[in-house]
Design a protein around this motif. Structure first.
Motif, PDB file in Angstrom:
ATOM      1  N   UNK A 160       0.951  -1.092   0.205  1.00 46.81           N
ATOM      2  CA  UNK A 160      -0.106   0.065  -0.012  1.00 46.81           C
ATOM      3  C   UNK A 160       0.880   1.194  -0.005  1.00 46.81           C
ATOM      4  N   UNK A 200      -1.492   5.076  -7.212  1.00 49.09           N
ATOM      5  CA  UNK A 200      -1.990   4.778  -5.822  1.00 49.09           C
ATOM      6  C   UNK A 200      -2.157   3.056  -5.772  1.00 49.09           C
ATOM      7  N   UNK A 204      -2.894   0.170  -3.702  1.00 49.25           N
ATOM      8  CA  UNK A 204      -3.840  -0.487  -2.364  1.00 49.25           C
ATOM      9  C   UNK A 204      -3.881  -2.000  -2.416  1.00 49.25           C
ATOM     10  N   UNK A 247      -2.992  13.783   0.754  1.00 50.92           N
ATOM     11  CA  UNK A 247      -3.229  12.379   0.063  1.00 50.92           C
ATOM     12  C   UNK A 247      -2.950  11.375   1.267  1.00 50.92           C
ATOM     13  N   UNK A 281      -5.914   8.720   2.248  1.00 52.25           N
ATOM     14  CA  UNK A 281      -5.791   7.032   1.678  1.00 52.25           C
ATOM     15  C   UNK A 281      -5.033   6.374   2.792  1.00 52.25           C
ATOM     16  N   UNK A 282      -4.090   7.004   3.571  1.00 50.18           N
ATOM     17  CA  UNK A 282      -3.261   6.156   4.649  1.00 50.18           C
ATOM     18  C   UNK A 282      -2.688   5.119   3.976  1.00 50.18           C
ATOM     19  N   UNK A 283      -1.469   5.514   3.125  1.00 45.43           N
ATOM     20  CA  UNK A 283      -0.416   4.688   2.475  1.00 45.43           C
ATOM     21  C   UNK A 283       0.673   4.162   3.605  1.00 45.43           C
ATOM     22  N   UNK A 284       0.874   2.808   3.169  1.00 45.59           N
ATOM     23  CA  UNK A 284       2.003   2.340   4.129  1.00 45.59           C
ATOM     24  C   UNK A 284       3.461   3.216   3.893  1.00 45.59           C
TER      25      UNK A 284
END
Lengths: 394, 394
Positions: free
Chosen positions: A212, A226, A228, A318, A322-325
C-alpha cells in the motif's frame, strides 16, 4: 481448475525456483503426479525449463530442477516520452534482455509519425531479443497522458498536444506497414506512465516494501500511482492519480488546466524552472536542475526546496486521505530527491498528525525514470505467470 | 463448497425473494435437489422462511415462496456520539425493527460510564426486538474516533477526549455487569462512524449509485469514507478518510491537530461557528445552523458558503487523486446541503478539469445522520447473508 493449478505451479517456480517437482508438490499441496502433468504442460508451452539435477540435501534420487525458461515468452515495453522513445524486452523472470532508446522531441508531432518511429524501435529490440531465443508474447505502451477506460485510447496528452489518439490501433498499423506483422498481431495495451511507474515499484522495487503506497513521478506533468493492497487503484473512470492538479494554494498561480494553485504550478517542470529563473532549460529539465543544484546554484536549490514543500503539502493531504504505508518518490523526481526530500519531510511531519507517520515511510525509488518502461514490459510477463492459460492457443 | 452454495441460495433470496425453489435453482445454476437440501439447512438456521404458495404464471404445481425470515437473526448497531447514544436492530433484510436514542453529553466522560449507559440501551432495544421474534446475531459499535487495525480498540477520539479505549472489551464487561450475558457473548466490532456512514450509503443508499464514491460526513470532526469497487478503503493502517486534516490553505488558522489550515478549520464545527459569530451553539450545532440559515441569518449563510467552498477545494483534490464516480454529502452535512452545495459545486467545476466531472455526481445522502447507526447494524446481517456459515455452531 487445471488452469488455476498451472498458475499455482508456475508461480511457485517463479517465486522460489529452481525447485524440484517434489518441492513444488510440497509447497503447493498438489500431488506429485498432478505436478508432473502440469509441469509437462508448462514445459510444452515454453514457460518452464529443466536445469539438470537439483541440489538436494535429502535422501533419495535428486529431482530435476525446474526454473522459468530464459528463452520463453518475453514482455515488450514501449514508451513515448515528451523528448524520447524507448523499447525494452524482459524475460519471464522480469530480467531486462534488450532495450533501445532514441531522443526525439515528440511534443506536437503527429501521433502517426511518432508511432512509426516507435514501430521501428520495436523491430530492433525484438530482433535483438529473438537472437537470444526470446519470443515476444505481448506489449504495453507507456504514455505521458490520460488513458481512460477505453482500451488502447489516449484521451488527452497535453504535453504531447494529443487528444483522443487510438494509440494501440495506430501502432498496429505502423507495425503492419513496416512488415512487422508478427508484432502487430501481439496483444497490446496502453497505460499511463505514472501508473506503470507505480506498478514497476510494486513488482520490481526494493523488497520488504508495503503493498500500500503512493508512487509519485514527474516528467512534464506530475502523476501519482496509488497502490492499494497490491493493486493499482485506477478510479471509477480510469483517471486516478492526478496529484499534479491537487490544489496547494487555492488562490495561487493560474494553471493551464484552468484551476489556480495546482501542485504542478510549484513542483512541475514549468513551475520549478520559473522559480529557478531558468528561461529555457534545453533538453532534459530534470538533469539540468540536478547539475545546477549539485554545482551549488542557490536559486535552483531554493526552487527545489519550495517544490519539495509544495509536494509535501499535497502528499500530506493524500496521506491523510488514503493512509498509504509508504510514499515513494519516483520517475524524474528520484534524481532530485536530495533537494526535494527535506521540504517534503517537514510538511509530512507537520501535517500528518492525527495518525502515525514515520520519516522513513517516505523514500526514493531505485528504479527512477526507468520505472514506466520496465513496468510496461514486466506487466506482460506477470500476467502470463499469473495465468499461463493466456498463452493457450498461441 | 456447501458453505459457498448456502451463501449463493441465501443471496438469491435476499436480493430477489420471494422466490420458489425452482426459481432459485434456475437463477443459481444449482440442481433442484441441491437447492432443496440447502434451503432445508437455511430454514433450520432460521434464515429463510416459507411464505406459502408462490405466485406463478407457469404450468404445474406452484412452488412455495421462500423469503428471508423476518424473525431470523438480527444485527445490532450501537453509536456513541459526542452528544448522544443510540442503538438499533435490523432484521436480515436490513429493515429497521427497533431503536432507541438518548441525548447525553459524552465529551470528557469516562469510557466506562458511557459504555454502561450504552449497555442499558442495548438491553432495551434487544428486548423490544425479541418481542417481535428477532434474535441478535452480532453488533457493531460506531464511534467518533480513529479505530486502527487492533480489533475493538478506539485509538483516539479527540472529541470525546478518549485515548486507547478497548471499547469492545469494556462494552462486554458493562453488559455482563448488568446481567446481559447473552449480549456480552455476541461477536462485536468497533468502527469509525464515517466508515459506517459510507458503508450504509453503499448498502442502503439510493439505487443506481456507483460502487466507487467518496462519502463525506461531519459530526464534531469531518470524516470521509472512500468506497472503491464496492469496498471500503481502510488504508495501510486503518486510518484512511481523514479528509478533515487535508490542508486547504497551508498558512491558514492553527488546528488542534498541530497543522495549519486543515479543512476542519473552515468546515468543522468550531470553524463554522467561529465564522458565523456564534459563541456557544448549545446542543446540536448542525440543527442550530440549519434553523438560523433557514431564517435568513446572513452571517450563518456566509459561514456555510465559505465552509462549502473549503469542502469543495479539499474534495476537488480528492477527486483528482482517487477519481470517484460520485461524491455524497452525508451525516450532519446532509442537513446543510442547500447552503454547502453551491460552493462545493463551484470549486469542483473550477478544479476538476483534467478529466470529466458532472455537477450531479455530487449529491446529498438520504440517510444523513442515521447512516452510521444503520450501517453498523446492516453490516452484521450482510455478513451473515454473504456467509451463513458464520452462524454455524451458534
Amino acid at each position: 481448475m487445471r488452469r488455476q493449478n498451472l498458475s499455482l505451479v508456475l508461480r511457485q517456480v517463479a517465486a522460489h525456483g529452481p525447485l524440484s517437482r517434489a518441492e513444488v508438490a510440497a509447497a503447493s499441496g498438489l500431488t506429485r503426479a498432478a505436478v508432473s502433468s502440469l509441469v509437462e504442460e508448462l514445459m510444452g508451452a515454453g514457460l518452464i525449463t529443466e536445469l539438470g539435477a537439483a541440489p538436494s540435501g535429502r535422501v533419495g534420487r535428486p529431482g530435476t530442477a525446474l526454473a522459468l525458461n530464459p528463452q520463453g515468452p518475453a514482455g515488450l515495453g514501449a514508451e513515448i516520452g515528451v523528448e524520447h522513445l524507448a523499447v525494452c524486452a524482459v524475460d519471464l523472470s522480469g530480467e531486462l534482455r534488450a532495450c533501445a532508446r532514441t531522443e526525439t522531441p515528440n511534443r506536437g508531432r503527429p501521433p502517426a509519425a511518432v508511432l512509426a518511429d516507435l514501430a521501428a524501435l520495436l523491430r530492433v529490440v525484438c530482433d535483438e531479443a529473438a537472437a537470444t531465443g526470446l519470443r515476444p508474447a505481448g506489449m504495453t505502451l507507456a504514455v505521458p497522458g490520460l488513458v481512460g477506460t477505453e482500451p488502447g485510447m489516449i484521451e488527452r496528452a497535453p504535453n504531447l498536444d494529443w487528444t483522443a489518439v487510438p494509440a494501440a490501433e495506430m501502432l498496429r498499423s505502423a507495425l503492419r506497414e513496416t512488415g512487422s506483422d508478427d508484432l502487430a498481431a501481439l496483444p497490446s495495451e496502453v497505460d499511463n506512465e505514472a501508473n506503470l511507474g507505480g506498478l514497476a515499484e510494486l513488482w520490481l522495487g526494493e523488497h520488504g516494501r508495503t503493498e500500500d503506497f503512493v508512487h509519485i513521478s514527474a516528467e512534464a506533468g506530475i502523476g501519482a500511482a496509488l497502490i492499494v493492497g497490491g493493486r493499482l487503484l485506477r478510479g471509477a473512470r480510469g483517471f486516478a492519480g492526478e496529484l499534479g492538479h491537487v490544489p496547494v494554494h487555492p488562490e495561487g498561480p493560474q494553471c493551464p488546466c484552468g484551476a489556480r494553485g495546482c501542485l504542478e504550478q510549484y513542483a512541475g517542470e514549468q513551475g520549478v524552472l520559473r522559480a529557478a529563473g531558468i528561461e529555457e532549460p534545453g533538453g532534459d529539465w530534470i538533469a539540468s536542475l540536478a547539475v545546477r543544484a549539485t554545482a551549488g546554484d542557490t536559486e535552483v536549490r531554493d526552487a527545489l526546496e519550495r517544490a519539495g514543500t509544495a509536494l509535501g503539502t499535497a502528499v500530506a493531504g493524500a496521506v491523510n486521505l488514503i493512509d498509504p504505508g509508504a510514499v515513494i518518490l519516483g520517475g524524474g523526481y528520484a534524481e532530485l530527491g536530495q533537494w526535494l526530500l527535506p521540504g517534503m519531510r517537514r510538511e509530512l511531519a507537520a501535517r500528518v498528525t492525527v495518525r502515525p507517520w514515520r520519516d522513513h515511510w517516505l523514500a526514493v525509488s531505485a528504479l527512477g525514470r526507468r520505472g514506466p518502461l520496465l513496468g510496461a514490459a514486466a506487466g506482460v510477463v506477470r500476467a502470463i505467470v499469473e495465468d499461463p492459460g493466456l498463452l493457450a492457443g498461441r
